[in-house]
Design an enzyme around this catalytic site. Structure first.
Site, PDB file in Angstrom:
ATOM      1  CB  THR A  89      -0.904  -0.007   1.250  1.00 38.53           C
ATOM      2  OG1 THR A  89      -1.539   1.257   1.380  1.00 38.53           O
ATOM      3  CG2 THR A  89      -0.107  -0.246   2.531  1.00 38.53           C
ATOM      4  CD  GLU A 100      -3.415   3.602   4.493  1.00 31.74           C
ATOM      5  OE1 GLU A 100      -3.198   3.465   5.703  1.00 31.74           O
ATOM      6  OE2 GLU A 100      -4.555   3.586   3.996  1.00 31.74           O
ATOM      7  CE1 TYR A 110      -3.458  -2.510   5.744  1.00 29.23           C
ATOM      8  CE2 TYR A 110      -3.278  -0.173   5.210  1.00 29.23           C
ATOM      9  CZ  TYR A 110      -3.352  -1.496   4.812  1.00 29.23           C
ATOM     10  OH  TYR A 110      -3.318  -1.807   3.470  1.00 29.23           O
ATOM     11  CB  ALA A 167       3.233   0.217  11.793  1.00 24.72           C
ATOM     12  CE  LYS A 198       0.031  -4.461   3.053  1.00 19.31           C
ATOM     13  NZ  LYS A 198      -0.334  -5.812   2.496  1.00 19.31           N
ATOM     14  CE  LYS A 230     -11.129  -1.449   4.238  1.00 19.35           C
ATOM     15  NZ  LYS A 230     -10.407  -2.332   3.346  1.00 19.35           N
ATOM     16  N   PRO A 287     -21.149   9.115   7.406  1.00 21.27           N
ATOM     17  CG  PRO A 287     -20.199   7.221   8.411  1.00 21.27           C
ATOM     18  CD  PRO A 287     -21.157   7.638   7.350  1.00 21.27           C
ATOM     19  NE  ARG A 295      -9.281   5.920   9.662  1.00 20.93           N
ATOM     20  CZ  ARG A 295      -9.285   5.502   8.386  1.00 20.93           C
ATOM     21  NH1 ARG A 295      -8.340   5.895   7.548  1.00 20.93           N
ATOM     22  NH2 ARG A 295     -10.233   4.705   7.935  1.00 20.93           N
TER      23      ARG A 295
HETATM   24  P1  NAD Z   1      -9.717  -7.211   2.096  1.00 24.65           P
HETATM   25  O1  NAD Z   1      -9.759  -6.900   3.547  1.00 24.65           O
HETATM   26  O2  NAD Z   1     -10.894  -6.928   1.241  1.00 24.65           O
HETATM   27  O3  NAD Z   1      -9.363  -8.761   1.893  1.00 24.65           O
HETATM   28  C1  NAD Z   1      -8.382  -9.427   2.638  1.00 24.65           C
HETATM   29  C2  NAD Z   1      -8.550 -10.919   2.418  1.00 24.65           C
HETATM   30  O4  NAD Z   1      -7.508 -11.589   3.159  1.00 24.65           O
HETATM   31  C3  NAD Z   1      -9.884 -11.482   2.925  1.00 24.65           C
HETATM   32  O5  NAD Z   1     -10.433 -12.351   1.979  1.00 24.65           O
HETATM   33  C4  NAD Z   1      -9.504 -12.217   4.197  1.00 24.65           C
HETATM   34  O6  NAD Z   1     -10.349 -13.310   4.490  1.00 24.65           O
HETATM   35  C5  NAD Z   1      -8.090 -12.673   3.864  1.00 24.65           C
HETATM   36  N1  NAD Z   1      -7.277 -12.905   5.077  1.00 24.65           N
HETATM   37  C6  NAD Z   1      -7.126 -12.077   6.139  1.00 24.65           C
HETATM   38  N2  NAD Z   1      -6.327 -12.637   7.056  1.00 24.65           N
HETATM   39  C7  NAD Z   1      -5.944 -13.849   6.555  1.00 24.65           C
HETATM   40  C8  NAD Z   1      -5.101 -14.881   7.024  1.00 24.65           C
HETATM   41  N3  NAD Z   1      -4.496 -14.806   8.214  1.00 24.65           N
HETATM   42  N4  NAD Z   1      -4.915 -15.978   6.240  1.00 24.65           N
HETATM   43  C9  NAD Z   1      -5.533 -16.066   5.026  1.00 24.65           C
HETATM   44  N5  NAD Z   1      -6.348 -15.115   4.550  1.00 24.65           N
HETATM   45  C10 NAD Z   1      -6.552 -14.020   5.296  1.00 24.65           C
HETATM   46  O7  NAD Z   1      -8.425  -6.470   1.556  1.00 24.65           O
HETATM   47  P2  NAD Z   1      -8.195  -5.726   0.152  1.00 24.65           P
HETATM   48  O8  NAD Z   1      -8.709  -4.361   0.248  1.00 24.65           O
HETATM   49  O9  NAD Z   1      -8.627  -6.616  -0.946  1.00 24.65           O
HETATM   50  O10 NAD Z   1      -6.604  -5.633   0.164  1.00 24.65           O
HETATM   51  C11 NAD Z   1      -5.806  -6.705  -0.371  1.00 24.65           C
HETATM   52  C12 NAD Z   1      -4.339  -6.326  -0.259  1.00 24.65           C
HETATM   53  O11 NAD Z   1      -4.086  -5.128  -0.975  1.00 24.65           O
HETATM   54  C13 NAD Z   1      -3.894  -6.051   1.185  1.00 24.65           C
HETATM   55  O12 NAD Z   1      -2.600  -6.572   1.338  1.00 24.65           O
HETATM   56  C14 NAD Z   1      -3.895  -4.539   1.292  1.00 24.65           C
HETATM   57  O13 NAD Z   1      -2.929  -4.117   2.219  1.00 24.65           O
HETATM   58  C15 NAD Z   1      -3.494  -4.154  -0.127  1.00 24.65           C
HETATM   59  N6  NAD Z   1      -3.986  -2.843  -0.595  1.00 24.65           N
HETATM   60  C16 NAD Z   1      -5.326  -2.510  -0.492  1.00 24.65           C
HETATM   61  C17 NAD Z   1      -5.765  -1.287  -1.013  1.00 24.65           C
HETATM   62  C18 NAD Z   1      -7.220  -0.886  -0.958  1.00 24.65           C
HETATM   63  O14 NAD Z   1      -7.543   0.252  -1.287  1.00 24.65           O
HETATM   64  N7  NAD Z   1      -8.144  -1.766  -0.575  1.00 24.65           N
HETATM   65  C19 NAD Z   1      -4.851  -0.413  -1.616  1.00 24.65           C
HETATM   66  C20 NAD Z   1      -3.505  -0.779  -1.670  1.00 24.65           C
HETATM   67  C21 NAD Z   1      -3.082  -2.010  -1.187  1.00 24.65           C
HETATM   68  O1  DAU Z   2      -4.189   4.008   0.450  1.00 18.97           O
HETATM   69  C1  DAU Z   2      -4.411   2.634   0.362  1.00 18.97           C
HETATM   70  C2  DAU Z   2      -5.265   2.180   1.523  1.00 18.97           C
HETATM   71  O2  DAU Z   2      -6.590   2.648   1.289  1.00 18.97           O
HETATM   72  C3  DAU Z   2      -5.258   0.658   1.711  1.00 18.97           C
HETATM   73  O3  DAU Z   2      -3.960   0.255   2.036  1.00 18.97           O
HETATM   74  C4  DAU Z   2      -6.230   0.254   2.823  1.00 18.97           C
HETATM   75  O4  DAU Z   2      -6.273  -1.157   2.929  1.00 18.97           O
HETATM   76  C5  DAU Z   2      -7.603   0.780   2.474  1.00 18.97           C
HETATM   77  O5  DAU Z   2      -8.525   0.465   3.504  1.00 18.97           O
HETATM   78  C6  DAU Z   2      -7.566   2.295   2.250  1.00 18.97           C
HETATM   79  O6  DAU Z   2      -7.304   2.989   3.485  1.00 18.97           O
HETATM   80  P1  DAU Z   2      -8.086   4.355   3.887  1.00 18.97           P
HETATM   81  O7  DAU Z   2      -8.032   4.505   5.343  1.00 18.97           O
HETATM   82  O8  DAU Z   2      -7.598   5.479   3.030  1.00 18.97           O
HETATM   83  O9  DAU Z   2      -9.563   3.964   3.372  1.00 18.97           O
HETATM   84  P2  DAU Z   2     -11.018   4.187   4.016  1.00 18.97           P
HETATM   85  O10 DAU Z   2     -12.022   3.844   2.973  1.00 18.97           O
HETATM   86  O11 DAU Z   2     -11.131   3.553   5.357  1.00 18.97           O
HETATM   87  O12 DAU Z   2     -11.051   5.771   4.247  1.00 18.97           O
HETATM   88  C7  DAU Z   2     -10.901   6.671   3.145  1.00 18.97           C
HETATM   89  C8  DAU Z   2     -10.939   8.072   3.729  1.00 18.97           C
HETATM   90  O13 DAU Z   2     -12.279   8.334   4.195  1.00 18.97           O
HETATM   91  C9  DAU Z   2     -10.038   8.282   4.919  1.00 18.97           C
HETATM   92  O14 DAU Z   2      -9.517   9.609   4.882  1.00 18.97           O
HETATM   93  C10 DAU Z   2     -10.961   8.122   6.127  1.00 18.97           C
HETATM   94  C11 DAU Z   2     -12.284   8.638   5.601  1.00 18.97           C
HETATM   95  N1  DAU Z   2     -13.492   8.000   6.161  1.00 18.97           N
HETATM   96  C12 DAU Z   2     -13.548   6.636   6.185  1.00 18.97           C
HETATM   97  C13 DAU Z   2     -14.660   5.996   6.697  1.00 18.97           C
HETATM   98  C14 DAU Z   2     -14.722   4.478   6.738  1.00 18.97           C
HETATM   99  C15 DAU Z   2     -14.545   8.773   6.601  1.00 18.97           C
HETATM  100  O15 DAU Z   2     -14.498  10.021   6.565  1.00 18.97           O
HETATM  101  N2  DAU Z   2     -15.657   8.138   7.107  1.00 18.97           N
HETATM  102  C16 DAU Z   2     -15.749   6.785   7.187  1.00 18.97           C
HETATM  103  O16 DAU Z   2     -16.789   6.267   7.674  1.00 18.97           O
END
Ligand code: NAD
Ligand code: DAU
Length: 351
Positions: A132, A134, A157, A159, A161, A196, A212, A288
């Site tokens: 990520t 982050e 989170y 930290a 990653k 999210k 929110p 947050r």
């Molecule tokens: P997600 O939370 O939607 O999915 C995570 C998956 O991992 C789930 O299916 C869960 O069951 C599985 N999992 C969790 N713990 C496990 C364990 N101990 N053993 C086996 N499976 C396990 O996450 P996502 O948003 O799809 O993110 C996937 C990857 O991409 C993560 O590594 C995240 O850090 C990274 N990432 C996410 C974003 C984003 O915006 N969502 C952006 C950049 C990077």
């Molecule tokens: O940048 C990549 C990351 O993006 C991934 O590594 C993470 O796995 C993924 O969850 C995401 O993290 P964020 O914290 O940026 O995503 P989230 O959707 O939780 O929040 C997006 C922004 O919106 C953030 O500034 C917090 C804000 N927020 C979030 C929620 C859930 C709100 O204002 N209200 C909310 O209820």
């Protein structure tokens, strides 16, 4: 060429798009999806490919070294696409140890299995770690994250990653393990778990519940359509250089409040509601803890060296995403009422 690929976390948001892309685009590859099915794992994300000949689901924990080693042996795994993680920042603030367990211990368990099973024979092998933006910390109003930006994670989170990224590089430098890492910005699209920001707001607009917004809504995120992320992973997996890191991002920065207003505007239109109706649901709530102000990725290395570019404009991607949620309200409701948890029992224990 045939490959045996272990995808971890393939029942999650990004992992399910990655599994679908690899299963359908590469019929000669065998895809093994190892997922623990935590609250974030949902096999309803994969119903369209679950019976494909080149696909197998394994329910299990990446921290279980016995299981992970047995998969390497049994299926002759030559590549790992490591997506599994605890991924939600707010959950990491209330339960940091769960993030250390899966994101750090789980990653090292996989690295150790790859090292031991490949045993110095690294031809045609690859450990690809999905990470990520982050890890780079928080930006002010100017500047971008580059691959060379020093790590400065600020939430449990990020930290965890960052730590996992360091371990991946350590296995490359110390043991010669072939690795690639990509660090991506915020994803959005179908199958995004409604904790999210974007799917939470889509769900709450449908159900006329409060939206929110943390703090003043001035925090900035750089949004990328999830199918563009997995296309980038495909490109890096096949053409990226061993040991390298690639940033992936959308050049698409939005403050949270502007983004939510755009969502309200598009959804009022699609739902035939009066203009401005959904905006009334916006509710400012407590910020947050340690909320990072701004993320912005410079993805020019990936564009220059490997020719990848985002394919969709944001308005188009957001519209496609909203349409998907409106057409798949059963998927959303199964999560909201918890019944998605039963899918594994129904699907895999009926035989
Ligand atoms: P997600 O939370 O939607 O999915 C995570 C998956 O991992 C789930 O299916 C869960 O069951 C599985 N999992 C969790 N713990 C496990 C364990 N101990 N053993 C086996 N499976 C396990 O996450 P996502 O948003 O799809 O993110 C996937 C990857 O991409 C993560 O590594 C995240 O850090 C990274 N990432 C996410 C974003 C984003 O915006 N969502 C952006 C950049 C990077
Ligand atoms: O940048 C990549 C990351 O993006 C991934 O590594 C993470 O796995 C993924 O969850 C995401 O993290 P964020 O914290 O940026 O995503 P989230 O959707 O939780 O929040 C997006 C922004 O919106 C953030 O500034 C917090 C804000 N927020 C979030 C929620 C859930 C709100 O204002 N209200 C909310 O209820």
């Amino acid at each position: 060429m045939q490959r045996n690929i272990l995808i971890t976390g393939g029942a999650g948001f990004i992992g399910s798009h990655l599994v679908r892309l690899f299963v359908t685009k590469y019929p000669d590859y065998r895809i093994y999806n190892l997922d623990k099915l935590t609250y974030a794992g949902n096999l309803e994300n994969l119903t369209d490919i679950e019976n494909a000949d080149n696909y197998k689901f394994i329910k299990g924990d990446i921290c279980d070294s016995g299981l992970v080693n047995s998969l390497f042996e049994k299926y002759n795994i030559d590549s790992v696409l490591h997506c599994a993680a605890e991924s939600h920042v707010d959950r990491s603030i209330s339960d940091p140890l769960a993030f250390v367990q899966t994101n750090v211990i789980g990653t090292v368990t996989l690295l150790q299995a790859a090292k031991n099973n490949w045993n110095g024979n690294f031809d045609g092998k690859l450990f690809y770690h999905i990470s990520t933006d982050e890890v780079y910390g928080s930006l002010g109003s100017e500047g971008y994250f580059y691959e060379t930006t020093a790590y400065d994670p600020r939430s449990p989170y990020s930290a965890s990653k960052a730590s996992s990224d360091h371990f991946v590089r350590a296995y490359h430098h110390t043991y010669g393990l072939p690795v690639k890492i990509s660090n991506c910005s915020n994803n959005y699209g179908p199958f995004h778990f409604p904790e999210k920001l974007i799917p939470l707001c889509i769900s709450n607009i449908i159900n006329k519940k409060p939206l929110p917004i943390y703090g003043k809504g001035e925090n900035v995120r750089d949004w990328l359509f999830v199918k563009d992320h997995v296309r980038a992973i495909d490109t890096i997996f096949h053409n990226g250089k061993n040991g390298e890191t690639y940033n992936i991002g959308g050049h698409n920065e939005w403050t949270n409040i502007d983004l939510v207003k755009e969502l309200c505007r598009q959804m009022d239109n699609k739902l035939g509601r009066e203009s401005g109706e959904s905006e009334k649901l916006i509710t400012y709530v407590k910020d947050r803890a340690g909320h990072d102000l701004r993320y912005a990725i410079d993805a020019s290395k990936l564009e220059r060296e490997l020719g990848w570019k985002p394919s969709l404009q944001f308005a188009e991607g957001l519209s496609e995403t909203i349409d998907w949620y409106l057409e798949n309200q059963k998927w959303l409701n199964d999560i909201l009422n918890g019944s998605y948890i039963n899918y594994y029992e129904q699907q895999y224990h009926k035989r």
